[in-house]
Write a protein that holds these residues in place. Sequence first.
Motif, PDB file in Angstrom:
ATOM      1  N   THR A  59       0.843  -1.204   0.000  1.00  0.00           N
ATOM      2  CA  THR A  59       0.000   0.000   0.000  1.00  0.00           C
ATOM      3  C   THR A  59       0.878   1.254   0.000  1.00  0.00           C
ATOM      4  O   THR A  59       2.002   1.228   0.531  1.00  0.00           O
ATOM      5  CB  THR A  59      -0.947   0.028   1.229  1.00  0.00           C
ATOM      6  OG1 THR A  59      -1.635   1.279   1.265  1.00  0.00           O
ATOM      7  CG2 THR A  59      -0.203  -0.175   2.547  1.00  0.00           C
ATOM      8  N   ALA A  60       0.360   2.304  -0.599  1.00  0.00           N
ATOM      9  CA  ALA A  60       1.065   3.590  -0.600  1.00  0.00           C
ATOM     10  C   ALA A  60       0.755   4.359   0.678  1.00  0.00           C
ATOM     11  O   ALA A  60       1.265   5.466   0.871  1.00  0.00           O
ATOM     12  CB  ALA A  60       0.626   4.394  -1.831  1.00  0.00           C
ATOM     13  N   TRP A 119      -2.007  -0.416 -14.640  1.00  0.00           N
ATOM     14  CA  TRP A 119      -2.922   0.202 -13.675  1.00  0.00           C
ATOM     15  C   TRP A 119      -2.581   1.670 -13.448  1.00  0.00           C
ATOM     16  O   TRP A 119      -1.445   2.107 -13.678  1.00  0.00           O
ATOM     17  CB  TRP A 119      -2.917  -0.559 -12.345  1.00  0.00           C
ATOM     18  CG  TRP A 119      -1.559  -0.821 -11.738  1.00  0.00           C
ATOM     19  CD1 TRP A 119      -0.852  -1.981 -11.812  1.00  0.00           C
ATOM     20  CD2 TRP A 119      -0.752   0.083 -10.947  1.00  0.00           C
ATOM     21  NE1 TRP A 119       0.341  -1.870 -11.135  1.00  0.00           N
ATOM     22  CE2 TRP A 119       0.434  -0.606 -10.593  1.00  0.00           C
ATOM     23  CE3 TRP A 119      -0.891   1.393 -10.521  1.00  0.00           C
ATOM     24  CZ2 TRP A 119       1.450  -0.015  -9.826  1.00  0.00           C
ATOM     25  CZ3 TRP A 119       0.117   1.983  -9.766  1.00  0.00           C
ATOM     26  CH2 TRP A 119       1.266   1.271  -9.423  1.00  0.00           C
ATOM     27  N   LEU A 121      -3.190   4.213 -10.147  1.00  0.00           N
ATOM     28  CA  LEU A 121      -3.622   4.340  -8.751  1.00  0.00           C
ATOM     29  C   LEU A 121      -3.783   5.824  -8.438  1.00  0.00           C
ATOM     30  O   LEU A 121      -2.808   6.584  -8.468  1.00  0.00           O
ATOM     31  CB  LEU A 121      -2.577   3.712  -7.818  1.00  0.00           C
ATOM     32  CG  LEU A 121      -2.673   4.039  -6.316  1.00  0.00           C
ATOM     33  CD1 LEU A 121      -4.000   3.617  -5.718  1.00  0.00           C
ATOM     34  CD2 LEU A 121      -1.515   3.375  -5.561  1.00  0.00           C
ATOM     35  N   ASN A 140       1.142  -4.994 -13.733  1.00  0.00           N
ATOM     36  CA  ASN A 140       1.130  -6.231 -12.943  1.00  0.00           C
ATOM     37  C   ASN A 140       0.833  -7.409 -13.855  1.00  0.00           C
ATOM     38  O   ASN A 140       0.051  -7.288 -14.799  1.00  0.00           O
ATOM     39  CB  ASN A 140       0.058  -6.200 -11.844  1.00  0.00           C
ATOM     40  CG  ASN A 140       0.477  -5.452 -10.591  1.00  0.00           C
ATOM     41  OD1 ASN A 140      -0.291  -4.693 -10.016  1.00  0.00           O
ATOM     42  ND2 ASN A 140       1.696  -5.644 -10.129  1.00  0.00           N
TER      43      ASN A 140
HETATM   44  C1  BTN Z   1      -3.563   2.379  -1.436  1.00  0.00           C
HETATM   45  O1  BTN Z   1      -2.341   2.258  -1.212  1.00  0.00           O
HETATM   46  O2  BTN Z   1      -4.151   3.464  -1.266  1.00  0.00           O
HETATM   47  C2  BTN Z   1      -4.370   1.220  -1.886  1.00  0.00           C
HETATM   48  C3  BTN Z   1      -3.590   0.015  -2.291  1.00  0.00           C
HETATM   49  C4  BTN Z   1      -2.959   0.146  -3.647  1.00  0.00           C
HETATM   50  C5  BTN Z   1      -2.233  -1.106  -4.084  1.00  0.00           C
HETATM   51  C6  BTN Z   1      -1.605  -0.987  -5.448  1.00  0.00           C
HETATM   52  S1  BTN Z   1      -2.799  -1.010  -6.762  1.00  0.00           S
HETATM   53  C7  BTN Z   1      -1.534  -1.271  -7.956  1.00  0.00           C
HETATM   54  C8  BTN Z   1      -0.510  -2.187  -7.328  1.00  0.00           C
HETATM   55  N1  BTN Z   1      -0.832  -3.569  -7.567  1.00  0.00           N
HETATM   56  C9  BTN Z   1      -1.123  -4.229  -6.438  1.00  0.00           C
HETATM   57  O3  BTN Z   1      -1.406  -5.426  -6.397  1.00  0.00           O
HETATM   58  N2  BTN Z   1      -1.058  -3.397  -5.411  1.00  0.00           N
HETATM   59  C10 BTN Z   1      -0.630  -2.077  -5.800  1.00  0.00           C
END
Ligand code: BTN
Length: 149
Positions: A59-60, A119, A121, A140
């Motif tokens: 997570t970020a 993706w 985000l 991914n």
């Molecule tokens: C966040 O950090 O606000 C939500 C989680 C984000 C996870 C990212 S989405 C793209 C990448 N692929 C994943 O499986 N997890 C990260």
Amino acid sequence: MLQTTPFLLVLFLALGAHSLSVKKCSLTGRWVNDLGSNMTITSVNANGGFAGSYHTAVTATSNEIKVSPLQGSMQKSPNQKGQPTFGFTVNWSFSDSITVFTGQCFVDDYGKEILKTMWLLRSRVENIKNDWKATRVGTNEFTRLQSQE
Ligand code: BTN
């Protein structure tokens, strides 16, 4: 004419047998990606709509990770030839962010299914001045999780 008919028949049967043996890529099931995130797609409906859940490994944010819902759509046109394109959105249940994925479901030379995705985000920022740093981009690759039966 008499000689061409058996030839055409054999060709027709060969093409038919080939199309029956070509493995199709199905989105339904459990997947793991290169980050170790897990995703479950429960079923794909007649219109190509699907839903499921996503357990990210990273997570970020500094928040505790929780399983989050996803909703998506898969192309159903005949041109997809068993390797359909799709998109889905994960609405993170533990942060203010949204991720959209787009990709294609492939079958490789060994008959293994692989989802190649990109993706975006989108994180929430406090004001418009910070908009420039609100979106991350990445890729991914998902492979099917083998069931533990
Ligand atoms: C966040 O950090 O606000 C939500 C989680 C984000 C996870 C990212 S989405 C793209 C990448 N692929 C994943 O499986 N997890 C990260």
